[in-house]
Design a protein around this motif. Structure first.
Motif, PDB file in Angstrom:
ATOM      1  N   UNK A   1      14.621   2.487   1.947  1.00  0.00           N
ATOM      2  CA  UNK A   1      15.831   1.804   1.712  1.00  0.00           C
ATOM      3  C   UNK A   1      16.900   2.789   0.872  1.00  0.00           C
ATOM      4  N   UNK A   2      18.049   2.573   1.025  1.00  0.00           N
ATOM      5  CA  UNK A   2      19.068   3.369   0.100  1.00  0.00           C
ATOM      6  C   UNK A   2      19.638   4.293   1.139  1.00  0.00           C
ATOM      7  N   UNK A   3      19.490   5.676   0.726  1.00  0.00           N
ATOM      8  CA  UNK A   3      20.172   6.601   1.440  1.00  0.00           C
ATOM      9  C   UNK A   3      19.371   7.013   2.591  1.00  0.00           C
ATOM     10  N   UNK A   4      19.028   6.058   3.420  1.00  0.00           N
ATOM     11  CA  UNK A   4      18.504   6.341   4.705  1.00  0.00           C
ATOM     12  C   UNK A   4      19.123   7.090   5.706  1.00  0.00           C
ATOM     13  N   UNK A   5      20.452   7.558   5.353  1.00  0.00           N
ATOM     14  CA  UNK A   5      21.108   8.290   6.552  1.00  0.00           C
ATOM     15  C   UNK A   5      20.771   9.740   6.485  1.00  0.00           C
ATOM     16  N   UNK A   6      20.355  10.227   5.344  1.00  0.00           N
ATOM     17  CA  UNK A   6      19.781  11.595   5.017  1.00  0.00           C
ATOM     18  C   UNK A   6      18.438  11.660   5.633  1.00  0.00           C
ATOM     19  N   UNK A   7      18.157  12.908   5.869  1.00  0.00           N
ATOM     20  CA  UNK A   7      16.888  13.233   6.512  1.00  0.00           C
ATOM     21  C   UNK A   7      15.856  13.419   5.111  1.00  0.00           C
ATOM     22  N   UNK A   8      14.617  12.998   5.392  1.00  0.00           N
ATOM     23  CA  UNK A   8      13.686  12.954   4.307  1.00  0.00           C
ATOM     24  C   UNK A   8      12.148  13.098   4.948  1.00  0.00           C
ATOM     25  N   UNK A   9      11.246  13.672   4.222  1.00  0.00           N
ATOM     26  CA  UNK A   9       9.849  13.506   4.416  1.00  0.00           C
ATOM     27  C   UNK A   9       9.132  12.340   3.646  1.00  0.00           C
ATOM     28  N   UNK A  10       8.116  11.990   4.168  1.00  0.00           N
ATOM     29  CA  UNK A  10       7.430  11.152   3.459  1.00  0.00           C
ATOM     30  C   UNK A  10       5.876  11.374   3.285  1.00  0.00           C
ATOM     31  N   UNK A  11       5.313  11.211   2.308  1.00  0.00           N
ATOM     32  CA  UNK A  11       3.929  11.415   2.184  1.00  0.00           C
ATOM     33  C   UNK A  11       3.122  10.040   1.569  1.00  0.00           C
ATOM     34  N   UNK A  12       1.851  10.154   1.893  1.00  0.00           N
ATOM     35  CA  UNK A  12       1.168   9.015   1.427  1.00  0.00           C
ATOM     36  C   UNK A  12       0.167   9.637   0.335  1.00  0.00           C
ATOM     37  N   UNK A  13       0.041   8.944  -0.415  1.00  0.00           N
ATOM     38  CA  UNK A  13      -0.757   9.457  -1.860  1.00  0.00           C
ATOM     39  C   UNK A  13      -1.763   8.167  -2.307  1.00  0.00           C
ATOM     40  N   UNK A  14      -2.997   8.317  -2.694  1.00  0.00           N
ATOM     41  CA  UNK A  14      -3.730   7.460  -3.159  1.00  0.00           C
ATOM     42  C   UNK A  14      -4.393   7.726  -4.791  1.00  0.00           C
ATOM     43  N   UNK A  15      -4.636   6.823  -5.503  1.00  0.00           N
ATOM     44  CA  UNK A  15      -5.355   6.839  -6.585  1.00  0.00           C
ATOM     45  C   UNK A  15      -6.629   6.020  -6.766  1.00  0.00           C
ATOM     46  N   UNK A  16      -7.685   6.417  -6.613  1.00  0.00           N
ATOM     47  CA  UNK A  16      -8.745   5.448  -6.982  1.00  0.00           C
ATOM     48  C   UNK A  16      -9.075   5.318  -8.270  1.00  0.00           C
ATOM     49  N   UNK A  17      -9.989   4.439  -8.325  1.00  0.00           N
ATOM     50  CA  UNK A  17     -10.024   3.806  -9.689  1.00  0.00           C
ATOM     51  C   UNK A  17     -10.531   4.885 -10.681  1.00  0.00           C
TER      52      UNK A  17
END
Length: 123
Positions: A24-40
């Motif tokens: 949400x927010x400046x969704x009119x702009x192009x952007x890449x998205x990544x997923x990261x994870x942090x195990x315990x």
């Protein structure tokens, strides 16, 4: 830009789960998205990333062939489909956005981070 990850829960080993990341927010702009994870007790690691166009996603070695990242720009949502889950996939999963159309595996390349969602895989 704000990102909100959801969908984490307890799942049995061998099962599947789909995470969602709403932007949400400046969704009119192009952007890449990544997923990261942090195990315990471990460092945050790269899972997957998708460009603005959705083409040619990239994956971390630990999840390649099991996880699939996709996006629906009309819904401003990025998904992470996780299959063949094992206890090693237990982690807090975060989605992150960067104000560029191209993908990066580096967490420092991402400007915007959402609160994570916890995935617990029980054996």
């Amino acid at each position: 830009v704000q990102l909100q990850a959801s969908g984490g829960r307890v799942v049995q080993a061998g099962g599947s789960l789909r995470l969602s990341c709403v932007v949400s927010g400046r969704t009119s702009s192009s952007y890449a998205v990544g997923w990261f994870r942090q195990p315990p007790g471990k460092e945050r690691e790269f899972v997957a990333a998708v460009s603005w166009s959705g083409g040619s996603p990239v994956y971390g070695d630990a999840v390649k062939g099991r996880f699939t990242i996709s996006r629906d720009n009309a819904k401003h949502t990025v998904y992470l489909q996780m299959n063949s889950l094992s206890s090693e996939d237990t982690a807090v999963y975060h989605c992150a956005g960067r104000g560029a159309t191209v993908i990066s595996r580096s967490r420092t390349a991402y400007n915007y981070w959402g609160q994570g969602t916890l995935v617990t895989v029980s054996s």
